[in-house]
Write an enzyme that holds these catalytic residues in place. Structure first.
Site, short mmCIF file in Angstrom:
data_model
loop_
_atom_site.label_atom_id
_atom_site.label_comp_id
_atom_site.label_asym_id
_atom_site.label_seq_id
_atom_site.Cartn_x
_atom_site.Cartn_y
_atom_site.Cartn_z
N GLN A 132 15.25 -55.32 43.19
CA GLN A 132 14.90 -56.71 42.86
C GLN A 132 14.64 -57.50 44.14
OE1 GLN A 132 14.40 -57.86 39.88
NE2 GLN A 132 15.50 -56.52 38.47
N CYS B 93 11.50 -59.48 31.78
CA CYS B 93 10.72 -60.18 32.80
C CYS B 93 9.46 -60.77 32.19
CB CYS B 93 10.38 -59.26 33.97
SG CYS B 93 9.53 -57.76 33.47
N1 SAH Z 1 17.18 -52.44 35.62
C1 SAH Z 1 16.56 -52.21 36.89
C2 SAH Z 1 15.04 -51.95 36.83
C3 SAH Z 1 14.23 -52.80 35.91
S1 SAH Z 1 12.49 -52.67 36.16
C4 SAH Z 1 16.88 -53.31 37.87
O1 SAH Z 1 17.35 -54.37 37.47
O2 SAH Z 1 16.70 -53.13 39.05
C5 SAH Z 1 11.99 -51.62 34.81
C6 SAH Z 1 12.19 -50.15 35.08
O3 SAH Z 1 11.73 -49.42 33.94
C7 SAH Z 1 11.41 -49.60 36.26
O4 SAH Z 1 12.31 -48.95 37.12
C8 SAH Z 1 10.42 -48.59 35.63
O5 SAH Z 1 10.18 -47.47 36.44
C9 SAH Z 1 11.14 -48.21 34.37
N2 SAH Z 1 10.32 -47.72 33.23
C10 SAH Z 1 9.05 -48.06 32.90
N3 SAH Z 1 8.69 -47.48 31.74
C11 SAH Z 1 9.75 -46.77 31.30
C12 SAH Z 1 10.01 -45.97 30.14
N4 SAH Z 1 9.08 -45.80 29.21
N5 SAH Z 1 11.22 -45.39 30.02
C13 SAH Z 1 12.18 -45.57 30.97
N6 SAH Z 1 11.99 -46.30 32.08
C14 SAH Z 1 10.80 -46.90 32.25
#
Ligand code: SAH
Length: 454
Positions: free
Chosen positions: A286, A412
């Protein structure tokens, strides 16, 4: 209405669009005018007209809105990164709260007066909050090496080394790199010719640790005189990791996949609350760590953990939320599509000595149904933090079947949150709490944390 391109007209801004443009009307016709604020009386010139609405450019402010403040950044309009630079921070928070409300009522089907909205969490200081920036290099008309930002939707570089959202060290680091390049005749990369060496500089800082990272993205496999550059960069207090990222592709993806280490351990550390995270040049992390702390605290509060619960954290990235919750839960399982992020997540779990976490690589909409059908997994609490497109229906379907006591949705993009809330409400979930968190001041984006129960 008889109007054509470049015609001038006067209007008062009555509303704001979701992407931060002011909305005005003339004879019942709607205009979208960027760089204006609700309450401004402006003169604008016609850019483009459609049947029911048009776009116009701000020419002059005839009477400023009480919500208007002077733009602090000299390139705010050209850059386009801060759509709300002329809006007071207080108003921005209201704008964001309205946006979430609108999406939950229009798309989520929640009656306006039944939205359990809590005050948006704003920043104490909405400047210099970003821990990461990527600067492109090029040459200007006079042939000097320059760096800065791409002008909104284009690839021409606006010279600007001190973005007010970024850390103060950026300027000094960029100065060192530019001087080094001039001195040793190292060419910036040119997109048109696919020639030259230095493409971008990625700069990151651990706000809690003060550790700095510089990763130079190059169109090649080595950087001449790299020892000299390393020595100069190391004079900056906190410099911890210096590396090269190899990107020889004709692409607008910034980072290459291969990292060559020049100095330090190859990563920096940061903490959110008392959880420590390791961040490498390619890790997702983040960008606003202070607000991220508040966001995760809220997610933790909404999860209502008492100690023994089983939690599934879907879309877990490098396991940030998983580890945050694991301190208070029986067990946390994380699911994430990017294998490298899961490697980081496991490493972060080790780093914090947490043994009650398990991570799965794969799509949430595949891993969860599979685990549910084959291994009969269960969950007291499910947390989701999907990318902008929201959750896949297959994933939501399984969540419904698993019957968690609580579902914490971190979002988001409140539009897709609204859509998913509609689905979940139809399947018997109820929205209990909603809270916005401002992670990206001066832009129109907002994070939302929402609690649903069955
Ligand atoms: N919770 C984390 C990341 C959130 S961003 C944090 O707060 O830092 C959303 C994440 O979802 C990213 O890391 C992306 O790679 C992942 N993502 C995207 N599509 C996805 C899917 N179909 N299944 C699982 N993860 C996925």
């Amino acid at each position: 209405m008889e109007m054509k391109k470049n015609d001038l007209f006067e209007t008062v801004i009555l509303d704001m669009s979701e992407d931060g443009a002011g909305i005005g009307r003339t004879d019942g016709y709607t205009w979208f005018i960027k760089d204006t604020v609700m309450g401004d009386r402006v003169e604008a010139s016609v850019m483009k007209m459609k049947k029911n609405y048009g776009f116009a450019r701000l020419v002059r402010i005839l009477e400023p809105s009480p919500q208007r403040i002077p733009e602090r950044c000299p390139v705010a309009r050209q850059c386009g990164g801060c759509q709300l630079q002329a809006m007071s921070y207080e108003e921005q928070l209201k704008f964001k709260e309205r946006k979430i409300r609108n999406h939950l009522s229009r798309l989520g089907g929640l009656p306006e007066d039944e939205i359990p909205m809590e005050p948006v969490m704003g920043m104490e200081n909405p400047w210099r909050y970003r821990n990461k920036a990527q600067f492109p290099f090029g040459r200007n008309k006079d042939g000097r090496i320059v760096t800065g930002f791409y002008a909104g939707r284009t690839h021409s570089i606006i010279e600007h080394e001190d973005c007010l959202l970024g850390i103060e060290e950026n300027k000094e680091i960029l100065e060192i790199i530019k001087n080094f390049m001039e001195e040793y005749n190292i060419e910036p990369y040119s997109e048109e010719e696919h020639k030259g060496l230095v493409r971008h500089a990625l700069i990151r800082k651990g706000f809690a640790t003060g550790e700095l990272m510089v990763c130079l993205v190059i169109n090649g496999r080595s950087l001449p005189r790299s020892r000299e550059l390393t020595e100069r960069l190391c004079r900056i207090p906190g410099m911890t990791s210096i590396s090269l990222s190899v990107n020889r592709e004709k692409t607008n993806v910034i980072m290459g996949t291969e990292i060559l280490n020049l100095y330090g351990p190859g990563f920096i550390a940061d903490c959110i609350g008392d959880v420590k995270y390791r961040i490498s040049p390619l890790s997702f992390y983040q960008v606003n760590p202070v607000q991220t702390g508040k966001l995760y605290e809220t997610a933790l509060e909404f999860a209502g953990l008492e100690g023994g619960e089983t939690v599934w954290d879907l879309y877990c990235g490098i396991g940030t939320i998983s580890l945050f919750l694991a301190r208070k839960a029986g067990k946390v399982c994380g699911v994430e599509i990017v294998p490298q992020a899961i490697e980081d997540a496991r490493e972060n779990a080790r780093l914090n000595g947490m043994k009650n976490v398990e991570f799965f690589v794969g799509k949430a909409e595949e891993v969860l149904p599979e685990q549910y059908e084959k291994n009969h997994i269960r969950a007291d609490v499910i947390v989701v933090d999907p990318p902008r497109k929201g959750c896949d229906e297959k994933c939501l379907e399984t969540i419904v079947k698993m019957e968690p006591k609580r579902l914490v949705y971190v979002s988001c993009d409140s539009a897709t949150l609204g859509r998913d809330v509609k689905y979940l409400r139809e399947k018997g979930f109820k929205v209990e709490r909603v809270r916005g968190c401002d992670m990206f001041g001066w832009s129109t984006h907002v994070e939302t944390v929402l609690l649903m129960t069955r």
